[in-house]
Design a protein around this motif. Sequence first.
Motif, short mmCIF file in Angstrom:
data_model
loop_
_atom_site.label_atom_id
_atom_site.label_comp_id
_atom_site.label_asym_id
_atom_site.label_seq_id
_atom_site.Cartn_x
_atom_site.Cartn_y
_atom_site.Cartn_z
N VAL A 1 8.91 4.84 74.53
CA VAL A 1 9.45 2.95 74.34
C VAL A 1 8.86 2.56 74.82
CG1 VAL A 1 10.92 1.57 74.57
CG2 VAL A 1 12.03 3.96 73.06
N GLU A 2 8.45 2.39 75.75
CA GLU A 2 7.72 1.90 77.23
C GLU A 2 6.40 2.34 76.64
OE1 GLU A 2 8.34 4.09 80.82
OE2 GLU A 2 10.34 3.49 81.03
N ALA A 3 6.19 2.60 75.61
CA ALA A 3 4.73 2.21 74.91
C ALA A 3 4.61 1.46 73.84
CB ALA A 3 3.26 3.72 75.14
N THR A 4 5.52 1.45 73.32
CA THR A 4 5.48 0.77 71.98
C THR A 4 5.95 -0.17 72.01
OG1 THR A 4 6.59 3.12 71.30
CG2 THR A 4 6.63 1.30 69.28
N ALA A 5 4.24 -1.10 71.51
CA ALA A 5 4.41 -2.88 71.17
C ALA A 5 5.44 -3.65 69.80
CB ALA A 5 2.93 -3.03 71.47
N ARG B 1 -5.11 4.97 63.06
CA ARG B 1 -4.41 4.20 63.39
C ARG B 1 -3.43 4.03 64.65
NH1 ARG B 1 -1.62 2.83 58.87
NH2 ARG B 1 -1.33 0.90 60.09
N VAL B 2 -2.99 5.78 65.33
CA VAL B 2 -1.44 5.66 65.60
C VAL B 2 -2.14 5.31 66.39
CG1 VAL B 2 -0.12 8.09 66.87
CG2 VAL B 2 -1.33 8.34 63.99
N THR B 3 -1.09 4.14 67.02
CA THR B 3 -0.84 3.74 68.77
C THR B 3 0.15 4.76 69.54
OG1 THR B 3 1.12 2.33 67.81
CG2 THR B 3 -1.76 1.71 67.91
N VAL B 4 0.97 4.92 68.77
CA VAL B 4 2.06 6.11 69.97
C VAL B 4 1.97 7.64 69.11
CG1 VAL B 4 4.30 6.48 70.62
CG2 VAL B 4 2.71 4.06 70.55
N LEU B 5 1.86 8.65 69.81
CA LEU B 5 2.07 9.79 69.40
C LEU B 5 2.75 10.52 69.87
CD1 LEU B 5 1.38 12.59 67.31
CD2 LEU B 5 -1.00 12.42 68.38
#
Length: 270
Positions: free
Chosen positions: A91-95, A163-167
């Motif tokens: 969640v911290e990394a999810t913009a 395209r994946v920003t958070v895996l």
Amino acid sequence: MTASDPRPEPDAALVARLRAAGCVFAEDEARLLLEAAESPQELERLVSQRVEGFPLEALLGWAEFCGLRIAVEPGVFVPRHRTEFLVELAVEATAPDAVVLDLCCGAGAIGAAIASRAGPSVELHAADIEAAAVRCARVNLEPRGTVYEGDLYDALPPTLRGRVTVLAVNAPYVPTDSIAMMPPEARLHEPAVALDGGGDGLDIHRRVAAGASEWLAPGGRLLIETSRGQAERSAALFEDAGLNAHVETSDELDATVVVAVKAVAVRAGL
């Protein structure tokens, strides 16, 4: 039971029966089983199965995770509370407008928790190889997100590539020889494909690492749960795959996560 707490109170015999079977939180389990049962006969069936070792969550039809009720069915991997640490980091990394992929999603608990905290603009995807897990994940994630069935990255549509920003990944990491030492609730009632990580526990981590760079966006972040004893070896796998990796730990949740980031390419002359 008080006026502010409408839940039925279990009788002492029921609690004692569960405690004798090894249920540490016998009172809480008894209340949950009472709530789930629609008749005395149904209660007896549920209690008997619990005493025999069936996972509580499979009997209830849900597991509590990050404050959510995640639908599960018998034979599906039950999300562990230690995995909530991975969710916190994700969640911290999810913009806003992030593309989130819950790989080896099981019942979709990680994806559901990230989506519930990160907001409606997140584009959510999930995948698992096990059919029962995919059924549960679709209950928990769709229509909010899209769930695919298949083996790791093979399950994904080509449109996600790069395209994946958070895996977020909770792949199996228990060494094969250690499966026999797991609690019976796991080794007897959860699928081997969700537990067995091969000889050193890192077989699936190797495969996740090998394909991660292809699916991550520049600057994208991969988070994968592991054990403290395996963490440095797992991190090295992602470093060898061209990502920048480090280890995060939570003493409170007894949780360990490898975080790996795909570098952002810098154009010459800038």
